[in-house]
Write an enzyme that holds these catalytic residues in place. Structure first.
Site, mmCIF file in Angstrom:
data_model
loop_
_atom_site.group_PDB
_atom_site.id
_atom_site.type_symbol
_atom_site.label_atom_id
_atom_site.label_comp_id
_atom_site.label_asym_id
_atom_site.label_seq_id
_atom_site.Cartn_x
_atom_site.Cartn_y
_atom_site.Cartn_z
ATOM 1 N N GLN A 1 0.955 -1.004 -0.185
ATOM 2 C CA GLN A 1 -0.099 0.083 -0.035
ATOM 3 C C GLN A 1 0.975 1.115 0.123
ATOM 4 O O GLN A 1 1.837 1.352 0.679
ATOM 5 C CB GLN A 1 -0.909 0.106 1.144
ATOM 6 N N SER A 2 0.398 2.246 -0.919
ATOM 7 C CA SER A 2 1.466 3.333 -1.128
ATOM 8 C C SER A 2 0.700 4.627 -0.936
ATOM 9 O O SER A 2 1.121 5.765 -0.464
ATOM 10 C CB SER A 2 2.047 3.536 -2.454
ATOM 11 N N HIS B 1 -8.483 2.250 -1.414
ATOM 12 C CA HIS B 1 -9.116 2.317 -2.550
ATOM 13 C C HIS B 1 -9.124 0.912 -3.198
ATOM 14 O O HIS B 1 -8.059 0.100 -2.966
ATOM 15 C CB HIS B 1 -7.982 3.261 -3.509
ATOM 16 N N HIS C 1 -8.810 -1.488 -6.300
ATOM 17 C CA HIS C 1 -8.075 -1.468 -7.626
ATOM 18 C C HIS C 1 -9.004 -2.260 -8.449
ATOM 19 O O HIS C 1 -9.525 -3.471 -7.928
ATOM 20 C CB HIS C 1 -6.731 -2.044 -7.709
#
Ligand code: AMP
Ligand code: ZN
Length: 114
Positions: free
Chosen positions: A94-95, A100, A102
């Site tokens: 996770q960045s 969110h 995908h």
């Protein structure tokens, strides 16, 4: 959250390539797509990770998947197939710390993932 990239998309400070929006979620194309279709669906409420979801977020979590149906149809991958992924913390890569979903499709997706 003033320093959150995805909150900036919600306020319009950064303009994403929007695919779908409703009262609860915003969906836009990933800037570094990993498949011909790669869309991120975010809730309009800032939540950093899955671990930060509360019992009050039950509908919000469902909204992400209901929106997935619309995104898949609008991008033409509903019948051919697609994958949904939500990364949590370091081991999953996770960045961006605003949850969110995908949505990846438009090509065959290998399993298991790397
Ligand atoms: P994750 O690694 O699961 O946290 O996913 C973050 C995703 O956000 C990555 O796939 C990035 O390519 C994507 N991303 C980062 N910055 C932007 C941006 N400005 N617009 C669209 N997607 C972005
Ligand atoms: Zn945020």
């Amino acid at each position: 959250m003033a320093d959150c990239l995805f909150c900036k998309m919600l306020t319009g400070a950064i303009k994403p390539d929007v695919v779908y929006e409703n009262e609860h979620v915003l969906a836009f194309r990933d800037i570094n797509p990993q498949a011909p279709v790669h869309v991120l669906i975010i809730p309009k409420k800032h939540i950093a990770t899955i671990n930060d979801l509360s019992d009050d977020d039950t509908l919000l979590a469902g909204d992400l998947f209901i929106a997935t149906k619309a995104v898949a149809t609008l991008t033409g991958i509903a019948d051919s197939g697609y994958r949904t992924v939500m990364n949590c913390n370091a081991d999953a890569g996770q960045s961006v710390f605003h949850i969110h979903l995908h949505v990846l499709g438009g090509r065959h997706l290998a399993w298991p993932p790397g």
